[in-house]
Design an enzyme around this catalytic site. Structure first.
Site, PDB file in Angstrom:
ATOM      1  N   ASN A  95       0.838  -1.188   0.000  1.00 40.43           N
ATOM      2  CA  ASN A  95       0.000   0.000   0.000  1.00 40.43           C
ATOM      3  C   ASN A  95       0.880   1.247   0.000  1.00 40.43           C
ATOM      4  O   ASN A  95       1.966   1.269   0.585  1.00 40.43           O
ATOM      5  CB  ASN A  95      -0.996   0.014   1.165  1.00 40.43           C
ATOM      6  CG  ASN A  95      -0.381  -0.128   2.529  1.00 40.43           C
ATOM      7  OD1 ASN A  95       0.541  -0.907   2.746  1.00 40.43           O
ATOM      8  ND2 ASN A  95      -0.918   0.603   3.496  1.00 40.43           N
ATOM      9  N   GLU A 133      -3.145  -4.548  -3.153  1.00 47.18           N
ATOM     10  CA  GLU A 133      -3.660  -5.439  -4.185  1.00 47.18           C
ATOM     11  C   GLU A 133      -3.616  -4.774  -5.551  1.00 47.18           C
ATOM     12  O   GLU A 133      -3.211  -5.375  -6.551  1.00 47.18           O
ATOM     13  CB  GLU A 133      -5.106  -5.855  -3.876  1.00 47.18           C
ATOM     14  CG  GLU A 133      -5.264  -6.580  -2.552  1.00 47.18           C
ATOM     15  CD  GLU A 133      -5.622  -5.646  -1.400  1.00 47.18           C
ATOM     16  OE1 GLU A 133      -4.913  -4.634  -1.174  1.00 47.18           O
ATOM     17  OE2 GLU A 133      -6.617  -5.928  -0.714  1.00 47.18           O
TER      18      GLU A 133
END
Length: 132
Positions: A46, A59
């Site tokens: 992130n 992701e």
């Protein structure tokens, strides 16, 4: 279904990617690993921003890295964070997974808890390409 050895490798890759997270606002480092259909693994972490809407989840970073490397077909994704329960992807990440037809979602935490889910169970109304 992804075999246990691949799941373990993906979780290790996600944990390594997590160590590079830029999360000065939430303090929550997250790592991910996407498995391209040719067997290539792509890690992501992130990356937060003071303007929080400009942040990007691990992701999506993993998927975008793979796409930037010309990959379009994927078998699975893993996500890891220091959470009580296995880390569940957000709706935006589920939508991106749906775009690329990623069905197997491996959710884990640093304690070793692992859960594998079908994307359609996490986001049954995801828009875009048909997953059923």
């Amino acid at each position: 279904m992804i075999n246990a050895d691949i799941i373990d490798t993906m979780i290790r890759t996600a944990k390594e990617a997590r160590s590079h997270a830029h999360c000065p606002y939430s303090g929550e480092a997250v790592g991910a690993c996407v498995l391209a259909s040719d067997g290539t693994l792509y890690g992501g972490c992130n990356v937060e921003n003071a303007s929080y809407g400009l942040s990007c989840c691990a992701e999506r970073v993993a998927i975008f890295r793979a796409v930037a490397d010309s990959k379009r077909d994927f078998d699975a994704i893993a996500v890891v964070a220091d959470t009580d329960d296995p880390c569940v992807p957000c709706g935006a990440c589920c939508q991106v997974m749906a775009e690329f037809k990623i069905r197997d979602v491996i959710m884990a935490n640093l304690k070793g808890d692992v859960q594998v889910a079908d994307l359609m169970d996490l986001a049954p109304c995801a828009a875009g390409k048909t997953l059923r």
